[in-house]
Write a protein that holds these residues in place. Sequence first.
Motif, PDB file in Angstrom:
ATOM      1  N   ARG A  73       0.829  -1.207   0.000  1.00  0.00           N
ATOM      2  CA  ARG A  73       0.000   0.000   0.000  1.00  0.00           C
ATOM      3  C   ARG A  73       0.868   1.264   0.000  1.00  0.00           C
ATOM      4  NH1 ARG A  73      -5.460   1.233   0.817  1.00  0.00           N
ATOM      5  NH2 ARG A  73      -5.640   3.090   2.102  1.00  0.00           N
ATOM      6  N   ILE A  78       3.870   1.432  -1.258  1.00  0.00           N
ATOM      7  CA  ILE A  78       4.450   1.535  -2.598  1.00  0.00           C
ATOM      8  C   ILE A  78       3.425   2.134  -3.554  1.00  0.00           C
ATOM      9  CG2 ILE A  78       5.287   0.192  -4.563  1.00  0.00           C
ATOM     10  CD1 ILE A  78       6.524  -1.730  -2.508  1.00  0.00           C
ATOM     11  N   TYR A  79       2.171   1.697  -3.401  1.00  0.00           N
ATOM     12  CA  TYR A  79       1.074   2.283  -4.187  1.00  0.00           C
ATOM     13  C   TYR A  79       1.019   3.790  -3.966  1.00  0.00           C
ATOM     14  CZ  TYR A  79      -3.790   3.682  -4.973  1.00  0.00           C
ATOM     15  OH  TYR A  79      -4.926   4.352  -5.338  1.00  0.00           O
ATOM     16  N   TRP A  80       1.105   4.225  -2.701  1.00  0.00           N
ATOM     17  CA  TRP A  80       1.094   5.657  -2.405  1.00  0.00           C
ATOM     18  C   TRP A  80       2.287   6.353  -3.071  1.00  0.00           C
ATOM     19  CZ3 TRP A  80       4.912   8.549  -0.145  1.00  0.00           C
ATOM     20  CH2 TRP A  80       4.593   9.878   0.093  1.00  0.00           C
ATOM     21  N   ILE A 109       3.899   5.520  -5.750  1.00  0.00           N
ATOM     22  CA  ILE A 109       3.674   5.656  -7.195  1.00  0.00           C
ATOM     23  C   ILE A 109       2.662   6.770  -7.462  1.00  0.00           C
ATOM     24  CG2 ILE A 109       2.734   4.489  -9.229  1.00  0.00           C
ATOM     25  CD1 ILE A 109       4.005   1.906  -8.173  1.00  0.00           C
ATOM     26  N   VAL A 110       1.594   6.813  -6.653  1.00  0.00           N
ATOM     27  CA  VAL A 110       0.591   7.886  -6.793  1.00  0.00           C
ATOM     28  C   VAL A 110       1.265   9.255  -6.680  1.00  0.00           C
ATOM     29  CG1 VAL A 110      -1.382   8.981  -5.659  1.00  0.00           C
ATOM     30  CG2 VAL A 110      -1.388   6.528  -6.020  1.00  0.00           C
ATOM     31  N   THR A 111       2.230   9.369  -5.777  1.00  0.00           N
ATOM     32  CA  THR A 111       2.879  10.658  -5.542  1.00  0.00           C
ATOM     33  C   THR A 111       3.942  10.944  -6.599  1.00  0.00           C
ATOM     34  OG1 THR A 111       2.494  10.429  -3.188  1.00  0.00           O
ATOM     35  CG2 THR A 111       4.178  12.007  -3.854  1.00  0.00           C
ATOM     36  N   LEU A 112       4.737   9.923  -6.903  1.00  0.00           N
ATOM     37  CA  LEU A 112       5.857  10.094  -7.834  1.00  0.00           C
ATOM     38  C   LEU A 112       5.366  10.485  -9.229  1.00  0.00           C
ATOM     39  CD1 LEU A 112       8.899   9.604  -7.352  1.00  0.00           C
ATOM     40  CD2 LEU A 112       8.649   7.423  -8.456  1.00  0.00           C
ATOM     41  N   GLY A 164      -1.558  11.933  -7.161  1.00  0.00           N
ATOM     42  CA  GLY A 164      -1.982  12.512  -5.883  1.00  0.00           C
ATOM     43  C   GLY A 164      -3.457  12.429  -5.578  1.00  0.00           C
ATOM     44  N   ALA A 170      -2.411  10.112   2.747  1.00  0.00           N
ATOM     45  CA  ALA A 170      -1.552  11.300   2.764  1.00  0.00           C
ATOM     46  C   ALA A 170      -0.779  11.329   4.067  1.00  0.00           C
ATOM     47  CB  ALA A 170      -2.389  12.569   2.605  1.00  0.00           C
TER      48      ALA A 170
END
Lengths: 272, 272, 272, 272
Positions: free
Chosen positions: C185, C187-189, C191-194, C198, C203
Amino acid sequence: MKEKERNWKEKLHEIIYEADTPAGKNFDIVLLILILSSLIVVMLESVEDFRIQYQEWINIAEWLITILFSIEYILRIVTVNKPLRYVFSFYGLIDFVSTIPKYVSLFFGGANVLIAVRILRLLRVFRILKLARFIGESNLLIKAIRASRAKISVFLLAVISIAVILGTVMYLIEGPEAGFTSIPRSIYWTIVTLTTVGYGDIAPQTSWGQFIASVVMILGYGIIAVPTGIVTSELTRQDKDIRTNTQSCRNCGNERHYNKAEFCHQCGTNLH
Amino acid sequence: MKEKERNWKEKLHEIIYEADTPAGKNFDIVLLILILSSLIVVMLESVEDFRIQYQEWINIAEWLITILFSIEYILRIVTVNKPLRYVFSFYGLIDFVSTIPKYVSLFFGGANVLIAVRILRLLRVFRILKLARFIGESNLLIKAIRASRAKISVFLLAVISIAVILGTVMYLIEGPEAGFTSIPRSIYWTIVTLTTVGYGDIAPQTSWGQFIASVVMILGYGIIAVPTGIVTSELTRQDKDIRTNTQSCRNCGNERHYNKAEFCHQCGTNLH
Amino acid sequence: MKEKERNWKEKLHEIIYEADTPAGKNFDIVLLILILSSLIVVMLESVEDFRIQYQEWINIAEWLITILFSIEYILRIVTVNKPLRYVFSFYGLIDFVSTIPKYVSLFFGGANVLIAVRILRLLRVFRILKLARFIGESNLLIKAIRASRAKISVFLLAVISIAVILGTVMYLIEGPEAGFTSIPRSIYWTIVTLTTVGYGDIAPQTSWGQFIASVVMILGYGIIAVPTGIVTSELTRQDKDIRTNTQSCRNCGNERHYNKAEFCHQCGTNLH
Amino acid sequence: MKEKERNWKEKLHEIIYEADTPAGKNFDIVLLILILSSLIVVMLESVEDFRIQYQEWINIAEWLITILFSIEYILRIVTVNKPLRYVFSFYGLIDFVSTIPKYVSLFFGGANVLIAVRILRLLRVFRILKLARFIGESNLLIKAIRASRAKISVFLLAVISIAVILGTVMYLIEGPEAGFTSIPRSIYWTIVTLTTVGYGDIAPQTSWGQFIASVVMILGYGIIAVPTGIVTSELTRQDKDIRTNTQSCRNCGNERHYNKAEFCHQCGTNLH
């Protein structure tokens, strides 16, 4: 005596204003640390928990910084040739404004406005870095951006027009339930979407709203290519301009020789 | 006997450290699968439901991986010529650190810190891939990024300065109700917005706040062009550099001639 | 009789498989409309309100589409020279799979899986468009992407490694309260941020978490420059390769003449 | 008398339609301010608090703008040579539509549709800016975008196909609990993610959903490189085109010689 004083002033001037000597470099590094520390103090002071717990330490740190800045400011005035010109120069004003907040707070209390003034100390950092070598690179970037100024204005105008028109359309389609309570707010949403920021505090609820939102997104996703293309083609050109000259060979007329080239790379004729 | 042992050591060295022979390649592939499996085990262990249900299986898998890694580590020490140099090399330390967590957990329990250590096994993957052909491409990319290091630092400095100043402005305008509870938090918000991430956990509520947020977004949308332009123009140049060769002139030793150049552009000597 | 039948088959083949004749073009346009209509029916059927209200109409439309597709499929088999080769070709399978869902639903009910199968009809669109002129452009793009395949793999590997390492770090720092309940999860975050998407469903809450998140964002904001640079420099090169040739002038050796050039633009010598 | 009237008409025409004289420039500036003011009034009127509090002032401002626009519209008709052609031209219709909303509202009340009509006044801005110098830059941009039209269509088609297929997949995986209530809504989510907007109003909850979402994000993060590459390579080429001139050869009429070319690359004739 006068000779001696002059020597003393000149030496200090060299240390404070220049970075060629070891002493000058050390002065710059100490000043840089001091400025960054003062910025950190301002930031930490804005954190409520921290402010309440370490009130006293913050106060001491701020006074220490203020006194050191005051000494530096006085030395700058004393050692410079034309003190008035310094005082009213851009960095002179920044120096003054960086020094006074704590004195002002003695009379008026720690007003919020002083925070903004104190954060301006950040600008002092740029003077020190100006002395650093890598300013050349930043000049190149600034030149590239300046050269593409007209193209960027056109682009910005287009973006704002799209935001105004599509923002109004979304205001009419979605209405206040989904958060589109007024045209300015809808325009704000359009900019949030067009720039692919996407907070999600306002989001379309109706099918038509989501359809137009999709169009806005793909539009925004696509037109980001425009400023990128502008800056890139500008940087590529400058890059090329720097490395080759336009001198043509007397014999074969060939061009684009390397700047250091002494002979035509095509026919071997001396270029000079 | 000694001769035989040497042969045996040399063969193992070839299998473990090189990838030219089929055996060496197979060893690398098995090791790659083992490392990736160990990473998957670490990740799955962090999922609570999974950890509770499959506690035992995870334990067995981790012990299996640890034992295999231990054998590999010992073999690496035995077959290398200078064992001490290997042990204290970058990859030697990574290998050691990849192997011990399970042994350590026998004495200290499964501490959280060990997860971070175990995830470092990922770095072992890069040694194996280093042997692969496409590392050349990555060198090109790294070279392009390194060449534009100075420009990128200037860019980062500008982004951070903008984030600090506009973050402070937003802190003063919006205040704690909208989530802008402190300057560091406001700077965090500005970075979230400037990079077009836009979580939406903090979002401006007042009209002025939304106006400045719009400016930040368009700014962020625009300045993404700068790093892109830098890297692109660098890659384009390197691409062109490939078309110039590294043949040095017999006379003056000058390099970087065009591939088709017939004369040195420095001294005019025929290159052939 | 046989001659006549052959003529009839040949004509139908021309209409169905080619787009040179007006009849062939019209057939393609009708088919395109039919395919897009069938896609719209699938989509609308998935909207609950719509499905309940217009159940019957959807059913009729789907049967109509299925029957027309069936006729087309039979005609394709009849008119082609090697029916078996067509049936087991990529587009033959797509055609078959596009036709049967409604027949299957007679026996098994409208299972969810059939939706995925029916949406695959979209792929039929590409056969029709393949006949269109602008496929050349897409070839150019595909060539550019293929040429930079190795660079893109290296880039993807780097992105995934960063996501794994920083995701683990965030898992250790933030913990389950902020939504970082497991490493996958986290790592998922990351990727969402990178990728600057967003969502904001997860957060960071702590100061350290927000600091690392800021680093991830600026990193993601910066490294988007890499794929852009890769594709751009590739497209620029292909563009240049198309417009100039590498033929050098017999007289002065000058290169990069336009493809149509008959004389050297430097010295006026005939190039042929 | 007729002569005098003509003079009077000609002078007004010059002021209203041209921007060469100081009076013409001033007229344009006043008109620009008037248009922007009218847009601000429309926007502020949509803010509920503002509308209730300043109802009367808004009304007065709107009437003032309407009357001034009416006078301008009449003057434009009077001073132009072919009034009918002006009235039915693009800008003639925009001018008419910008003027009438307030008159219409006398009979039908302030309907919502009128807002959309009034915001169209924005388009009037472009006529004024057309006279400005920097329109050349915008032409360059439009030319670059037009030249890459085919490539951009292919790209858009690919993006929409990806959105349809992955949207359907997500609909089947996630289901209505996570907000994926229908295929169109799932496609909307895919576009939100692919373009890196990421509202977060719909976000995947299951592990598989988050995995596919990660793939969509990295895909979106990567393919943004494609439009950027297209526009950049186009702009770079146009940039280069500027360096070739349009001088046509005396002998064969061929164009696009390098700026420094001395001989026609088509027929070998000396260009000077």
